[in-house]
Design a protein around this motif. Structure first.
Motif: not given
Length: 608
Positions: A429-442
């Motif tokens: 649950i979240g945006t497409v960007r958050e789903n992709v970037a979750m492995v490297r926050p920031g």
């Protein structure tokens, strides 16, 4: 039945509980201070009441009596105000402690190796994250502060009674044997009983989760009654466990009730005798009896919440036990691999003790190599792949990357070395960007877009209603299976592991989606070491080497052409997969067979 997750020991639970409250010394000090002041304000009333009785006895006048009555009323109001703020302080501290505990629990759960979760099953983990957390929440927010209040109040009441009359205070000791013996009997049995009770809840949840997840299978095989019987059995065990804890309470509570009455009766009898003998005044006698009566509330509160503390302690032991046996390492202790080559030496593995699935596997993977693992169903292909990805640990032998055992790498570091890609994927649950970037926050916007572009997902993601800020996952914008898998692959691009283990990542997709996804995979696989668990043999066609696994052993290892020419198990699998007769049946030689396969490769056979 699944093997339940570990349970922390009593010493660890006590140490952790102390540490939780020590992290908030100021809040703890304020809470204790307010409760002490509230208790002291409550203790003044009985002493003034004794003076009031003596004033009436000696006819000291209405003015003195009114003054004492006003003081009593004032201290009652003061106690009420202090009690209110003391409870607010307790609630704030409890919520803060509970928040810390929940955050740490989530960290412990997310740090669990996947193999541990699989062995335990989802039911036990779900019960710990729901029922046990709820039980602990009630314990931290209510039981702990109430118990602390009871202890403080009880001690102050005893001190006040000693100050009024040490002799009358001794009358309270009559309840000690009854309370001590009864409570010791209860505490000797309660911890284990509540742990067993909570474990039965896990079994019920596990069975219900399995039934719901496999509802279609249950229906197709007409196993409804079997699942109902399983649930009835689990519920019966839960009923027996709850019946036993209820039995403990029905024995302990009446004993405690008797212990409450004895001090008041003793104070009345002993105090009356002392007053008649002139050894205490009527005021002292009155105050002592009121104090004895006041002592009932803190003792009752202490023993009543003691039962809740047992439940909370059992829940805390189960929550702490989630990460039991997973030692934390400091950054200095984490070994650094000297390369990206993977060595498998003498590896054996068993899901159940005494029943090995893999027997003495030896294998060397060179950086950038493409290895296909093939074999009949149940031969151990997927198990070997999960061992290479560090999901499971060998029961014997070693698997190293760059000379460092996979067992010695913490999970976050391991996933930068080796990653498993299967047909299972998840959109959070979240945006497409958050789903992709979750492995490297920031991570920056450009890197997210580059990762999506690498798997051919940037164009369609930009056309979504909110672009990369579109909410997806449960309740969000729906994604197709192929799109969800591309999101998962984009995460891998950002994670940047040097070795990928593919366990038929496209097997659940339709042919067109599978072909599109294979083109996306090509971008991810470029320049990496690839191990493909090939349930369909076209994945092995263009591999650098093919490993044939039969009955938990590697029986052949070589290139596709070499193994076909050897006319061994791989050649038989290849012919069976193509529905071909043996070369001898058709009068063909191994060289003819190789030529046929080279021709197939030239016409564009599927590859990974």
């Amino acid at each position: 039945m699944s093997a339940l997750l570990p349970i922390a020991g009593t010493a660890q639970v006590r140490r952790y509980a102390r540490d939780l409250f020590r992290r908030n010394p100021r809040a703890l000090g304020i809470m204790v201070g307010l409760h002490v002041l509230a208790a002291l304000a409550g203790l003044v009333g009985p002493r003034l009441l004794g003076d009031l009785v003596e004033s009436i006895q000696h006819s000291k006048g209405v003015e003195a009596i009114d003054r004492l009555a006003a003081w009593i009323a004032g201290f009652v109001v003061l106690q009420a105000v202090l009690t209110r703020f003391a409870h607010l302080a307790s609630a704030r501290l409890g919520e803060r402690v509970l928040a810390d505990l929940r955050e740490e629990f989530v960290e412990r759960v997310l740090a669990l190796p996947l193999s541990t979760v699989e062995r335990a099953g989802s039911g036990d983990l779900l019960t710990r994250t729901t029922r046990d957390v709820d039980a602990l929440s009630r314990c931290v927010r209510l039981a702990v502060p109430e118990t602390l209040i009871a202890v403080i109040t009880g001690i102050l009441v005893l001190v006040a009674m000693v100050l009024v009359s040490p002799v009358l205070a001794l009358a309270l000791l009559v309840a000690v044997p009854v309370l001590v013996i009864g409570t010791r009997w209860y505490l000797k049995r309660a911890p284990e009983a509540y742990l067993k009770q909570n474990a039965t809840y896990s079994t019920v949840t596990d069975g219900l989760a399995e039934t719901v997840e496999g509802a279609r299978t249950v229906d197709s095989l007409r196993r409804e009654q079997q699942r109902i019987d399983r649930t009835d059995t689990d519920l019966h065990r839960t009923w027996l466990a709850e019946k036993y804890t209820l039995f403990l309470r029905t024995v302990w509570f009446p004993v405690v009730e008797v212990g409450y009455v004895l001090p008041v009766v003793a104070a009345l009898l002993v105090g009356g005798a002392l007053y008649l003998n002139g050894e205490v005044t009527l005021g002292q006698y009155t105050a002592a009896v009121v104090y004895a009566q006041m002592l009932i509330d803190p003792v009752d509160r202490l023993l009543s919440w003691l039962d809740e503390l047992q439940v909370g302690t059992a829940s805390l032991a189960r929550l702490l036990g989630v990460a039991e046996g997973e030692p934390e390492r400091s950054a200095a202790e984490v070994p650094v691999p000297a390369g990206t080559g993977i060595e498998v030496r003498g590896v054996r593995f068993a899901y159940v003790a005494g029943r090995e699935v893999l027997h003495g596997i030896d294998l060397t993977l060179t950086p950038g190599e493409r290895l296909a693992i093939v074999g009949p169903s149940g031969a151990g292909k997927s198990t070997l792949g999960r061992l290479l990805a560090g999901v499971h640990q060998p029961t014997a032998g070693t698997i190293t990357v760059g000379g460092v055992s996979l067992d010695d790498l913490p999970l976050d570091r391991l996933r930068t070395e080796v990653a498993l890609v299967s047909q299972e994927h998840h959109v959070f649950i979240g945006t497409v960007r958050e789903n992709v970037a979750m492995v490297r926050p920031g991570v920056g916007e450009d890197e997210v877009r580059a990762a999506l572009a690498a798997v051919n997902a940037l164009d369609w993601s930009l056309t979504l209603p909110g672009g990369l800020d579109t909410e997806v996952g449960a309740g969000g914008h729906p994604l197709s299976s192929a799109q969800a898998q591309q999101i998962a692959l984009a995460r891998l691009v950002l994670a940047d592991p040097h070795t990928l283990v593919l366990d038929e990542a496209t097997s659940l997709l339709d042919p067109r989606a599978a072909r599109d996804l294979e083109r996306s995979l090509a971008a991810v696989l470029h320049g990496r070491t690839v191990v493909a668990i090939a349930h369909r043999l076209f994945s092995a066609h263009d591999a650098d080497r093919v490993a044939v696994v039969e009955d938990g052993r590697i029986t052949e290892l070589g290139s596709h052409d070499e193994l076909v020419a050897a006319n061994g198990p791989y050649a038989a699998l290849w012919r069976s997969w193509h529905g071909e007769r043996t070369p001898a049946d058709r009068g063909e030689t191994s060289a003819d067979l190789i030529a046929d396969h080279k021709g197939a490769r030239a016409t564009g056979a599927a590859s990974f």
